[in-house]
Design an enzyme around this catalytic site. Structure first.
Site: not given
Ligand SMILES: NC(=O)c1ccc[n+]([C@@H]2O[C@H](COP(=O)([O-])OP(=O)(O)OC[C@H]3O[C@@H](n4cnc5c(N)ncnc54)[C@H](O)[C@@H]3O)[C@@H](O)[C@H]2O)c1
Length: 350
Positions: A120, A142, A184, A219, A229, A233, A237, A240, A244, A256
């Site tokens: 955990r 993330k 980025e 960031k 998010e 946030r 994206n 994106h 994507h 990417h």
């Protein structure tokens, strides 16, 4: 050396400097103390830097294990994740022991997810070695893995205790991998404007420490305001949704960063044609991507892109959230109807 503190629910420092690997133990010792450490790294990065880190920690008195996996996105899977969990258990890693991710975004996402879920949650440190990992994936918490149905579909938010960015480690990066990270960086420059944008038209290597620092600050600012998010946030994206789709349609042959570059350029053209930003702003954005060796166009059709976006996990009901560019330093979220999406994208394809 530069320090950026990320004020999330559990604040942590991001240290940025030249040659930090050699002095890593002085920053790591409050976290690893005398306990065991598992270094998670891929088979390209570990031979370059892993043994150095292991030697330093061993000399400090830590027991050090190394989990090494084949480099590349195809390793960010449930199989590798479970193998890593079993590795931690077999080496009797305890709740106070530490996992260190030494590598790019794949390593950080995978190691972070394992650290978050093993017992955990055990202490986790990021030592990013790609530009993308330094300016993006190592900050924000993330973590996760890909599933057969899509990228990053399983994961949790889990903040590291510390992020150590040694700028010098990027000297061994392939040009194309470095350029991926620049996509980025340019995205952050569009979101924030100011000093970062000016640095990007100068030679990169002499300014790299400053560039990474500004990116981490940008960031961190977004993440602090919206750790999970729920709202702004999503500005991260930018480009994106189209990106994507391009990645998916190419069968992941378009990397990417390259796909994001295309996605942002499409949005810049859309925004200029809709009068949301000036044509000069759109031209400046496209020129920045070209300057850094990134693509600005795609051969996929608006129909292909819209169909793929319909399956994107970020789509909510029959609407899609896009990031609209008004100017450098001024971007906003814009919800559009799925029916409007295809004609919009057509505007951005030239
Ligand atoms: N968690 C997040 O917020 C977040 C954000 C953006 C991207 N990501 C994830 O990041 C991943 C992409 O990250 P990446 O581009 O760093 O990929 P990566 O980790 O696969 O690294 C790219 C390649 O560079 C090699 N490499 C890494 N460091 C090196 C070095 N210093 N010298 C020589 N070679 C080196 C690696 O072995 C690999 O072959 C994707 O899985 C993406 O989903 C996560």
């Amino acid at each position: 050396m530069e320090t950026v503190t990320v004020h999330t629910s559990k604040p942590y420092d991001v240290l940025i400097g030249e040659g930090l690997l050699q002095s890593a133990v002085s920053y790591l010792s409050p976290i690893v103390k005398g306990g065991a450490v598992t270094i998670v790294s891929d088979d390209r990065v570990y031979p370059l830097y892993g043994e150095t880190l292991k030697g330093l920690l061993t000399a400090h008195g830590n027991t050090v294990h190394s989990f090494i996996f084949p480099n590349g996105e195809h390793s960010k899977t449930a199989d590798t994740y479970v193998a890593l969990l079993n590795f931690l258990a077999e080496h009797t890693m305890a709740r106070t022991d530490t996992v260190i991710a030494l590598g790019g975004g794949v390593t950080g996402d995978l190691a972070g997810f394992a650290a978050a879920t093993y017992m955990r949650g055990i202490p986790f440190v990021q030592m990013p070695t790609t530009l993308l990992a330094m300016v993006d994936s190592s900050v924000g918490g993330k973590t996760g893995i890909d599933l057969k149905a899509g990228k990053n579909l399983a994961g949790v938010f889990y903040q590291p205790r510390l992020v150590l960015c040694d700028i010098r480690l990027m000297d061994t990066l392939e040009k194309s991998v470095f350029a991926d990270g620049m996509a980025e960086v340019i995205k952050h420059a569009i979101l924030a404007g100011g000093e970062l944008k000016n640095l990007l038209v100068q030679p990169v290597r002499p300014n790299l420490e400053q560039i990474v620092k500004l990116n981490v600050s940008i960031k961190a600012g977004v993440v602090e305001a919206d750790e999970r998010e729920a709202g702004n946030r999503k500005l991260l994206n930018l480009g994106h949704t189209v990106g994507h789709a391009v990645e998916t349609l190419s069968g992941y042959r378009v990397a990417h960063g390259q796909a994001i570059a295309v996605g942002i350029c499409v949005m810049a053209r859309v925004c200029a044609k809709k009068g949301v930003c000036s044509q000069a702003t759109a031209d400046e954005i496209i020129a920045l991507f070209r300057l850094h060796g990134l693509p600005t166009e795609t051969g996929f059709t608006a129909r292909d892109i819209a169909d793929t976006a319909k399956m994107d996990k970020k789509r909510q009901s029959d609407r899609i959230t896009l990031v609209w560019i008004e100017d450098f330093g001024r971007c906003v979220l814009k919800d559009v109807d799925m029916d409007e999406y295809e004609p919009l994208i057509r505007l951005g394809l030239r």
